[in-house]
Enzyme design. Sequence first.
Site, short mmCIF file in Angstrom:
data_model
loop_
_atom_site.label_atom_id
_atom_site.label_comp_id
_atom_site.label_asym_id
_atom_site.label_seq_id
_atom_site.Cartn_x
_atom_site.Cartn_y
_atom_site.Cartn_z
N CYS A 95 -13.05 -3.65 -43.92
CA CYS A 95 -13.87 -2.53 -43.45
C CYS A 95 -15.36 -2.71 -43.73
O CYS A 95 -16.01 -3.45 -43.02
CB CYS A 95 -13.32 -1.23 -44.06
SG CYS A 95 -13.79 0.22 -43.14
N HIS A 191 -7.10 -0.79 -44.67
CA HIS A 191 -6.95 -0.49 -46.10
C HIS A 191 -5.46 -0.30 -46.37
O HIS A 191 -4.63 -0.59 -45.51
CB HIS A 191 -7.66 0.84 -46.43
CG HIS A 191 -9.14 0.82 -46.26
ND1 HIS A 191 -9.99 0.17 -47.12
CD2 HIS A 191 -9.93 1.38 -45.32
CE1 HIS A 191 -11.23 0.36 -46.74
NE2 HIS A 191 -11.24 1.08 -45.64
N1 GLN Z 1 -19.06 2.90 -44.23
C1 GLN Z 1 -18.36 2.17 -43.17
C2 GLN Z 1 -17.88 3.09 -42.04
O1 GLN Z 1 -17.79 4.29 -42.23
C3 GLN Z 1 -17.16 1.45 -43.78
C4 GLN Z 1 -16.10 2.42 -44.32
C5 GLN Z 1 -15.03 1.72 -45.13
O2 GLN Z 1 -15.26 0.68 -45.74
N2 GLN Z 1 -13.82 2.37 -45.20
O3 GLN Z 1 -17.55 2.59 -40.97
#
Ligand code: GLN
Length: 239
Positions: A95, A191
């Site tokens: 992510c 995740h």
């Molecule tokens: N901040 C980034 C987004 O909102 C990544 C989020 C994350 O790592 N879950 O896309």
Amino acid sequence: MSREVTIVHLYPSEMNIYGDLGNILTLVKRLEWRGYQPKVVNVGVGDEFDMTTADIIFGGGGQDSGQLVVGADLLARAENLRAAAEAGVVMLVICGTYQLFGRFFQTYGDQKLPGIGILGAETVASEVRMIGNVIIKSAWGELVGFENHSGQTVLDGAQDALGEITKGYGNNQSGRGEGAIYKNVYGTYLHGPILPKNPAFADHLIRTALRRKNATVELPPLDDKLEHLAAEVAKSRPQ
Ligand code: GLN
């Protein structure tokens, strides 16, 4: 061949949300259960480390704020990380770190964070948060996980995805692709953490890292009944 396997954990304080540390624990245990000695090296902002000496590099997810904190440090490591990627070092980035392994991540507040460009991808945050359970079809079977991101990632035409979405959003709201692969670098929005419930993919990363050290290495199978049961439960969950 040395039984020691070096696992770098990038930015464990800032980029470690939604249980992503579980990926490090999975790599460690699946190596130990086969008689290897995993050595986890935490690399934070400002820490010196030559990434070409790693066997596996892991970077987790993070809020926009975490990405802002690590962005400049990651850029400073770009050449070293690109050299490691070209040398075939195994990398798994989730992510927020996945986004920064592309060319840029533009936050919802229009801050454009340059990425290191290992992956042919660009990400722009949207007003929609893509949240929920995810299933993708991949070379390692169905992979299950959880996503929570505002970033819409678009891959270059020649950039391979990790898999094809069958449940959830993936890289963006309109396409069917999820994640990205370049050599032994794997980026994904999954995740969960991704590795405990997807043992075939976890072992693919481990096997690839070990075979860089000894091409003939084999991994004896583990009893993954619990892992597969957890994956089936995850697949049965609604969006
Ligand atoms: N901040 C980034 C987004 O909102 C990544 C989020 C994350 O790592 N879950 O896309």
